[in-house]
Design a protein around this motif. Structure first.
Motif, short mmCIF file in Angstrom:
data_model
loop_
_atom_site.label_atom_id
_atom_site.label_comp_id
_atom_site.label_asym_id
_atom_site.label_seq_id
_atom_site.Cartn_x
_atom_site.Cartn_y
_atom_site.Cartn_z
N GLN A 1 -22.61 -30.11 -22.75
CA GLN A 1 -23.90 -29.47 -21.93
C GLN A 1 -24.77 -29.88 -20.52
OE1 GLN A 1 -22.88 -26.47 -23.25
NE2 GLN A 1 -21.83 -26.95 -24.99
N ASP A 2 -24.79 -29.33 -19.31
CA ASP A 2 -25.33 -29.57 -18.51
C ASP A 2 -27.10 -29.87 -19.73
OD1 ASP A 2 -27.23 -28.42 -16.16
OD2 ASP A 2 -25.31 -30.03 -15.83
N PRO A 3 -27.31 -30.40 -19.36
CA PRO A 3 -28.77 -30.88 -19.51
C PRO A 3 -29.65 -30.06 -18.86
CG PRO A 3 -27.98 -32.80 -18.54
CD PRO A 3 -27.18 -32.29 -18.74
N VAL A 4 -29.85 -29.99 -17.39
CA VAL A 4 -31.01 -29.14 -17.11
C VAL A 4 -30.31 -28.07 -17.14
CG1 VAL A 4 -31.38 -29.17 -14.27
CG2 VAL A 4 -30.79 -30.71 -14.93
N GLU A 5 -29.62 -27.21 -17.24
CA GLU A 5 -29.43 -25.64 -17.45
C GLU A 5 -29.35 -25.91 -19.00
OE1 GLU A 5 -25.33 -23.76 -17.00
OE2 GLU A 5 -25.30 -25.22 -19.28
N THR A 6 -29.66 -26.41 -19.81
CA THR A 6 -30.08 -26.17 -21.23
C THR A 6 -31.27 -25.84 -21.38
OG1 THR A 6 -28.63 -27.68 -22.15
CG2 THR A 6 -30.37 -27.23 -23.44
N TYR A 7 -31.92 -26.81 -20.34
CA TYR A 7 -34.02 -27.13 -20.67
C TYR A 7 -34.18 -25.39 -19.62
CZ TYR A 7 -38.39 -28.45 -18.32
OH TYR A 7 -39.52 -28.45 -18.09
N GLU A 8 -33.72 -25.56 -18.98
CA GLU A 8 -34.02 -24.58 -18.25
C GLU A 8 -33.30 -23.02 -18.57
OE1 GLU A 8 -32.53 -24.69 -14.27
OE2 GLU A 8 -34.08 -25.97 -13.23
N SER A 9 -32.71 -23.19 -18.77
CA SER A 9 -32.25 -21.62 -20.14
C SER A 9 -33.05 -21.39 -21.41
CB SER A 9 -31.13 -21.98 -20.81
OG SER A 9 -30.34 -22.81 -21.31
N LEU A 10 -33.55 -22.66 -21.67
CA LEU A 10 -34.54 -22.54 -23.03
C LEU A 10 -36.34 -21.47 -22.26
CD1 LEU A 10 -34.21 -25.38 -24.97
CD2 LEU A 10 -33.85 -23.29 -25.54
N LEU A 11 -36.21 -21.99 -21.52
CA LEU A 11 -37.37 -21.42 -20.79
C LEU A 11 -37.36 -20.10 -20.79
CD1 LEU A 11 -37.92 -23.81 -17.63
CD2 LEU A 11 -39.08 -24.53 -19.64
N ALA A 12 -36.55 -19.62 -20.46
CA ALA A 12 -36.77 -18.13 -21.01
C ALA A 12 -37.11 -17.80 -21.65
CB ALA A 12 -35.08 -17.69 -20.73
N PHE A 13 -37.10 -17.97 -22.72
CA PHE A 13 -37.72 -17.53 -23.80
C PHE A 13 -39.24 -18.39 -24.01
CE2 PHE A 13 -32.83 -17.75 -25.55
CZ PHE A 13 -32.59 -16.59 -25.53
N ALA A 14 -39.54 -18.82 -23.36
CA ALA A 14 -41.16 -19.56 -23.56
C ALA A 14 -41.98 -19.53 -24.48
CB ALA A 14 -41.66 -17.73 -23.20
N PRO A 15 -40.81 -21.04 -24.62
CA PRO A 15 -41.80 -21.87 -25.60
C PRO A 15 -42.45 -22.70 -25.33
CG PRO A 15 -39.16 -22.64 -24.94
CD PRO A 15 -40.26 -21.31 -24.32
N PRO A 16 -43.75 -22.62 -26.60
CA PRO A 16 -44.72 -22.91 -25.88
C PRO A 16 -44.34 -24.70 -25.73
CG PRO A 16 -45.27 -22.30 -28.38
CD PRO A 16 -44.17 -21.55 -27.13
N SER A 17 -43.78 -24.90 -26.63
CA SER A 17 -43.16 -26.43 -26.74
C SER A 17 -41.76 -26.67 -26.70
CB SER A 17 -43.83 -27.80 -27.76
OG SER A 17 -43.10 -26.97 -29.04
N VAL A 18 -40.76 -28.12 -26.41
CA VAL A 18 -39.77 -28.00 -27.08
C VAL A 18 -39.23 -29.64 -27.58
CG1 VAL A 18 -36.85 -28.10 -25.68
CG2 VAL A 18 -38.61 -27.17 -25.11
N GLY A 19 -38.32 -29.31 -28.82
CA GLY A 19 -38.20 -31.05 -29.53
C GLY A 19 -37.20 -30.50 -28.80
N LEU A 20 -36.70 -32.14 -28.37
CA LEU A 20 -35.40 -32.41 -28.13
C LEU A 20 -34.59 -33.51 -29.25
CD1 LEU A 20 -35.66 -32.83 -24.28
CD2 LEU A 20 -34.71 -30.39 -24.99
N LEU A 21 -34.19 -33.16 -30.06
CA LEU A 21 -33.22 -34.14 -30.86
C LEU A 21 -32.27 -34.78 -30.59
CD1 LEU A 21 -34.51 -31.44 -33.82
CD2 LEU A 21 -35.71 -33.02 -33.07
#
Length: 504
Positions: A257-277
């Motif tokens: 998956q495209d990393p920037v697309e993955t990150y920006e798509s998660l922002l649509a759910f307004a997460p206070p934090s993101v854990g990249l594992l």
């Protein structure tokens, strides 16, 4: 000190399934019956489950199980650190069948023998043991994590039961200890009723998701192969309307998956934090895309870092990046995946057995098992289990190359399960060693540049890092902006341009 703590004796590697000299279906942790001796009568000589676990551990992971002398480590000055995080496996089954799940799809299949749900009696016994441990060590805080399986398979009215039991027991035995609680879920069962029950009990919600688009979550399907993304997205949109209950999102890195697309798509759910594992993998079962000389996971993560670091608005915290920055600045770690802080997590299964961190299940069958249970053991006894004791040794638990590495205080040897090699154990560099070196050096360079000419974005990131909430009490914090204005020696060393020595 290492010589006093460990032995260089080596056990033979476990036989390959079906290989020469191996018997079909034979449990490698169970010695063959001597034909000259009659079988034991279980009524007179009940089997010792802990002995079976010890033999299996020593066979598959000589370090630490055959080489670590815990008594010698104590004599050499390694004091045990109390458990501060307790993972309650309230459910052993899941409504999804994610194809990469370490619980159901990897080396350990112990879930099959677990009761589907933790009973109130087991939860009450766990509460007593946790309160006992908190009182014995004067803990200012303990953290509970409701886990599974899928913990939200529990009816809304019963969701808070284990947390209520722990809080009541701690209030009696250790009234100065604060109890925090989160639930980690796949999000598909989040409803208004469940959110209300969790909010009333002060239980925050973390959700596992592999990106904000259906294509990112192709591996997250139910038992009929149907995608789980739609239900998870509905649950996340509902959770986003309750920010006080929202702990964040966990996302496993997927190189496809495209990393920037993955990150920006998660922002649509307004997460206070993101854990990249990083995917759970090791030297005997390498991660997808693993090739000597290449660093695909660093490349993926750095694409996200650049987008996040240079964003004019800090829209979420990314825990991996913040932890690296904090460690570069000399702050304590808030995670067991980086740095040299001692492990302080115990897992309680649905049957009341006490286990180590269940990420170890990715290594081999029974890798997380201790042979201990709530009915027969305290958490103080767990502290002397070789598996947990090894994870509290810091630098002394690492491979020689890791101990000599200039990044060791930041990397910490990498996540413990990532160090595993069958027949040798957990004293190798991380299988992600090359990726971690590239990632840490790049972030160190960014911090170093920010110190020379701090920007608004860098100052904002510094404040986010130094004031973040830690899972352990007593975290030392730096004044806002300090991260963008001072670079300790470890950050300057990590930013050096010379080629790293990469493990293979």
């Amino acid at each position: 000190m290492r010589r006093a703590v460990t032995s260089d004796s080596v056990l033979p590697a476990p036989p390959a399934p079906g290989g020469a000299g191996s018997a079909p279906h034979q449990d490698p942790a169970r010695p063959p019956q001597d034909p000259a001796r009659p079988p034991q009568d279980p009524a007179r000589n009940p089997p010792d489950p802990a002995a079976g676990h010890r033999l299996r551990h020593a066979r598959y992971a000589p370090w630490p199980y055959a080489r670590l002398d815990v008594a010698a480590a104590r004599a050499a000055g390694h004091r045990p650190h109390p458990i501060r995080q307790f993972v309650l496996k309230t459910r052993s089954r899941c409504n999804l069948a994610c194809t990469y799940c370490y619980v159901y799809e990897m080396a350990d299949q112990g879930w099959r023998g677990q009761p589907p749900a933790m009973t109130p009696a087991t939860a009450a016994r766990a509460a007593e043991r946790i309160a006992e441990h908190a009182a014995a060590h004067g803990l200012p805080r303990v953290d509970l994590v409701l886990h599974g399986g899928e913990p939200l398979l529990t009816a809304p009215a019963a969701l808070a039961g284990p947390v209520d039991a722990v809080r009541a027991a701690v209030a009696r035995a250790a009234p100065r200890t604060r109890v925090t609680a989160t639930v980690q879920t796949n999000g598909t069962l989040l409803t208004r009723g469940r959110l209300a029950a969790l909010a009333t009990a002060g239980i925050r919600v973390g959700v596992s998701l592999d990106g904000g688009l259906p294509a990112h979550n192709a591996r997250r399907v139910d038992h009929a192969g149907r995608p789980g993304f739609g239900a998870a997205a509905r649950g996340l949109r509902l959770l986003a309307r309750h920010p006080d209950s929202y702990a964040g999102v966990l996302c496993v890195v997927d190189l496809d998956q495209d990393p920037v697309e993955t990150y920006e798509s998660l922002l649509a759910f307004a997460p206070p934090s993101v854990g990249l594992l990083l995917p759970l993998a090791n030297w005997s079962a390498p991660p997808p895309g693993h090739h000597p000389g290449l660093t695909p996971y660093a490349d993926w993560l750095l694409a996200v870092f650049e987008r996040w670091w240079h964003d004019g608005v800090r829209r979420t915290r990314i825990r991996l990046f913040e932890e690296i920055i904090a460690l570069l600045l000399g702050l304590p770690a808030a995670t067991e995946t980086l740095g040299l802080a001692p492990a302080a997590t115990a897992v309680i299964e649905t049957d009341g057995s006490i286990e180590q961190a269940d990420s170890l299940k990715s290594a081999y069958e029974g890798a997380a098992a201790t042979g201990m249970s709530l009915d027969t053991h305290s958490f103080d006894q767990l502290l002397d289990h070789p598996g947990l004791a090894a994870r509290q040794l810091g630098r002394d638990a690492l491979a020689a190359g890791c101990r000599a590495c200039e990044l060791v205080e930041v990397c910490g040897g990498g996540h413990y399960p990532h160090r595993y090699r069958a027949g040798e154990g957990f004293r190798q560099p991380s299988v992600y060693c090359a990726d971690l070196q590239v990632l840490i050096r790049h972030i160190a360079t960014a911090v170093h540049r920010a110190a020379q000419a701090p920007t608004t974005a860098a100052r904002r990131t510094a404040q986010s890092v130094t004031e973040r909430t830690a899972p352990t009490a007593g975290r030392r914090t730096a004044p806002a902006g300090q991260a963008a204005q001072a670079v300790p020696p470890r950050a300057a060393r990590a930013a050096a341009a010379h080629p790293p020595a990469v493990a293979s």
